[in-house]
Design a protein around this motif. Structure first.
Motif, mmCIF file in Angstrom:
data_model
loop_
_atom_site.group_PDB
_atom_site.id
_atom_site.type_symbol
_atom_site.label_atom_id
_atom_site.label_comp_id
_atom_site.label_asym_id
_atom_site.label_seq_id
_atom_site.Cartn_x
_atom_site.Cartn_y
_atom_site.Cartn_z
ATOM 1 N N ILE A 1 7.043 7.148 -8.549
ATOM 2 C CA ILE A 1 6.980 5.738 -8.915
ATOM 3 C C ILE A 1 7.375 4.876 -7.729
ATOM 4 O O ILE A 1 8.390 5.117 -7.086
ATOM 5 C CB ILE A 1 7.908 5.456 -10.116
ATOM 6 N N CYS A 2 6.543 3.888 -7.443
ATOM 7 C CA CYS A 2 6.908 2.898 -6.437
ATOM 8 C C CYS A 2 7.029 1.561 -7.149
ATOM 9 O O CYS A 2 6.029 0.938 -7.490
ATOM 10 C CB CYS A 2 5.860 2.821 -5.337
ATOM 11 N N LEU A 3 8.257 1.159 -7.411
ATOM 12 C CA LEU A 3 8.469 -0.072 -8.175
ATOM 13 C C LEU A 3 7.951 -1.332 -7.460
ATOM 14 O O LEU A 3 7.263 -2.124 -8.082
ATOM 15 C CB LEU A 3 9.941 -0.225 -8.538
ATOM 16 N N TYR B 1 0.831 -1.199 0.000
ATOM 17 C CA TYR B 1 0.000 0.000 0.000
ATOM 18 C C TYR B 1 0.866 1.249 0.000
ATOM 19 O O TYR B 1 2.019 1.216 0.414
ATOM 20 C CB TYR B 1 -0.940 0.013 1.213
ATOM 21 N N ASN B 2 0.312 2.343 -0.514
ATOM 22 C CA ASN B 2 0.958 3.648 -0.456
ATOM 23 C C ASN B 2 -0.084 4.650 0.006
ATOM 24 O O ASN B 2 -1.229 4.612 -0.451
ATOM 25 C CB ASN B 2 1.452 4.075 -1.840
ATOM 26 N N THR B 3 0.306 5.509 0.899
ATOM 27 C CA THR B 3 -0.613 6.548 1.343
ATOM 28 C C THR B 3 -0.301 7.833 0.591
ATOM 29 O O THR B 3 0.770 8.404 0.729
ATOM 30 C CB THR B 3 -0.488 6.784 2.861
ATOM 31 N N GLU C 1 3.329 7.583 3.330
ATOM 32 C CA GLU C 1 3.701 6.325 3.951
ATOM 33 C C GLU C 1 3.558 5.222 2.923
ATOM 34 O O GLU C 1 2.708 5.321 2.040
ATOM 35 C CB GLU C 1 2.703 6.062 5.087
ATOM 36 N N ALA C 2 4.388 4.179 3.037
ATOM 37 C CA ALA C 2 4.271 3.081 2.082
ATOM 38 C C ALA C 2 4.793 1.798 2.696
ATOM 39 O O ALA C 2 5.606 1.812 3.625
ATOM 40 C CB ALA C 2 5.034 3.402 0.807
ATOM 41 N N SER C 3 4.329 0.686 2.131
ATOM 42 C CA SER C 3 4.735 -0.619 2.658
ATOM 43 C C SER C 3 6.023 -1.129 2.017
ATOM 44 O O SER C 3 6.609 -2.092 2.473
ATOM 45 C CB SER C 3 3.616 -1.629 2.411
ATOM 46 N N CYS C 4 6.467 -0.449 0.955
ATOM 47 C CA CYS C 4 7.626 -0.972 0.220
ATOM 48 C C CYS C 4 8.898 -0.912 1.068
ATOM 49 O O CYS C 4 9.054 -0.012 1.889
ATOM 50 C CB CYS C 4 7.818 -0.175 -1.070
ATOM 51 N N PRO C 5 9.798 -1.878 0.882
ATOM 52 C CA PRO C 5 11.005 -1.907 1.715
ATOM 53 C C PRO C 5 11.953 -0.730 1.474
ATOM 54 O O PRO C 5 12.603 -0.263 2.406
ATOM 55 C CB PRO C 5 11.671 -3.229 1.335
ATOM 56 N N ASP C 6 12.031 -0.241 0.232
ATOM 57 C CA ASP C 6 13.016 0.820 -0.048
ATOM 58 C C ASP C 6 12.528 2.222 0.327
ATOM 59 O O ASP C 6 13.322 3.111 0.574
ATOM 60 C CB ASP C 6 13.491 0.769 -1.506
ATOM 61 N N GLY C 7 11.206 2.420 0.366
ATOM 62 C CA GLY C 7 10.662 3.732 0.724
ATOM 63 C C GLY C 7 11.049 4.845 -0.239
ATOM 64 O O GLY C 7 10.972 6.022 0.074
ATOM 65 N N LEU C 8 11.469 4.468 -1.452
ATOM 66 C CA LEU C 8 11.927 5.470 -2.418
ATOM 67 C C LEU C 8 10.800 6.390 -2.878
ATOM 68 O O LEU C 8 11.031 7.548 -3.192
ATOM 69 C CB LEU C 8 12.568 4.793 -3.631
ATOM 70 N N CYS C 9 9.571 5.845 -2.901
ATOM 71 C CA CYS C 9 8.441 6.659 -3.344
ATOM 72 C C CYS C 9 8.215 7.829 -2.381
ATOM 73 O O CYS C 9 7.814 8.908 -2.791
ATOM 74 C CB CYS C 9 7.183 5.812 -3.486
ATOM 75 N N ILE C 10 8.520 7.604 -1.095
ATOM 76 C CA ILE C 10 8.376 8.679 -0.109
ATOM 77 C C ILE C 10 9.443 9.751 -0.355
ATOM 78 O O ILE C 10 9.171 10.938 -0.338
ATOM 79 C CB ILE C 10 8.491 8.117 1.329
HETATM 80 ZN ZN LIG Z 1 7.541 2.719 -2.585
#
Ligand SMILES: [Zn+2]
Lengths: 141, 168
Positions: free
Chosen positions: A113-115, A77-79, A91-100
């Motif tokens: 972009i959240c890969l 998920y991404n907030t 906030e996001a569930s991705c491990p890298d947190g690059l989208c934040i």
């Molecule tokens: Zn992400």
């Protein structure tokens, strides 16, 4: 003999130089074109379009503040927050947190972009065709 | 004598791959955060250039592909792997063609390689993300390709000058 070699080398060098000059003219011309194009795209957009795995799942107006949860692929998920005509991922569930870390966007064609979650948040000017448009009010918290 | 030659050659290639590995690690530390995650500057073109001018085209490609595979297995994910594959192969192809033409200096060849490295990555990003949104960054990536390519080119020209009398 030696002199001839020198002349030949000079001719070769100037030939080489003219190719180099052409190369740099082309490179710089493309540069200018790309600059103009990106300037053109610099205008503030009207909508925030959310795509998951290439499909548009939601479109929100940039003028309306709100916080939305995007369901990405792999249960992620991404907030998404829209605030002061800017969009960002809080906030996001991705491990890298690059989208934040990609920060705030508001100009047409800019994107976050959240890969890992296959989520693309893009600023657009038109609402666009939705594949599975969610009700904006239903996902608003 | 023959054997000595062979082991020296092997050692030289091993060193080049190790150097590429280190450069890959360095560039994985700086992320173009605001562009697309997983994209790289293309510093490893340094190794491709040295192999291209010092050894031959085939070896340059082999070293490059080995580097991409090794780095992908060690500290990459699927996306950074396909980014580097696309960027690495496209830039190597362009650099080989430009070197064949014999009309361009090493720095110019490297600049073209740097640009193509980013163009390859952008194309893959568009395919992977099924979006043209990344096109917005083409201008920034074009410039960064020129800068990175020029730096890499000057550095490798310097290194190649030092290696002039050494046979790899
Ligand atoms: Zn992400």
């Amino acid at each position: 003999m030696k002199k001839q070699d020198h002349i030949r080398q000079d001719v070769n060098n100037s030939k080489k130089n003219s190719y180099e000059i052409i190369f740099w003219i082309v490179i710089m011309a493309v540069c200018v074109v790309l600059f103009v194009l990106s300037r053109f795209m610099y205008k503030t957009g009207k909508y925030v379009q959310v795509r998951v795995d290439g499909k548009i799942v939601a479109t929100y107006p940039l003028e309306v503040d709100g916080e939305y949860t995007i369901k990405g692929s792999n249960e992620g998920y991404n907030t998404l927050v829209i605030e002061d005509e800017q969009a960002y991922i809080l906030e996001a569930s991705c491990p890298d947190g690059l989208c934040i870390k990609q920060g705030r966007i508001h100009r047409r064609s800019q994107s976050i972009i959240c890969l890992p979650n296959k989520v693309v948040v893009e600023i657009t000017d038109d609402k666009g065709e939705s594949d599975e448009q969610e009700d904006v009010d239903a996902v608003a918290k | 004598m023959q054997l000595q030659n062979k082991s020296r050659k092997l050692a030289a290639r091993g060193m080049l791959i190790a150097l590429a590995f280190v450069l890959s690690w360095i560039e994985s530390q700086f992320v173009f955060v605001s562009i697309a995650p997983g994209m790289k500057l293309g510093l490893t073109n340094l190794v491709v250039l040295i192999a291209l001018y010092k050894i031959n085209e085939k070896e340059a490609v082999v070293i490059n592909v080995l580097r991409i595979l090794l780095v992908g297995m060690t500290f990459g994910n699927m996306f950074s792997f396909i980014y580097s594959l696309a960027g690495g192969l496209l830039s190597a192809a362009v650099m080989i063609l430009m070197k064949r033409g014999k009309r361009f200096s090493k720095v110019t060849v490297s600049v073209a390689g740097g640009i193509m490295h980013n163009v390859g990555q952008i194309i893959v990003a568009m395919i992977v993300m099924k979006t043209t949104a990344v096109l917005y960054y083409v201008f920034v990536l074009w410039i960064s390709g020129i800068v990175a390519g020029a730096l890499v080119g000057m550095l490798s020209a310097g290194i190649l000058k030092h290696l002039e009398k050494v046979e790899l």
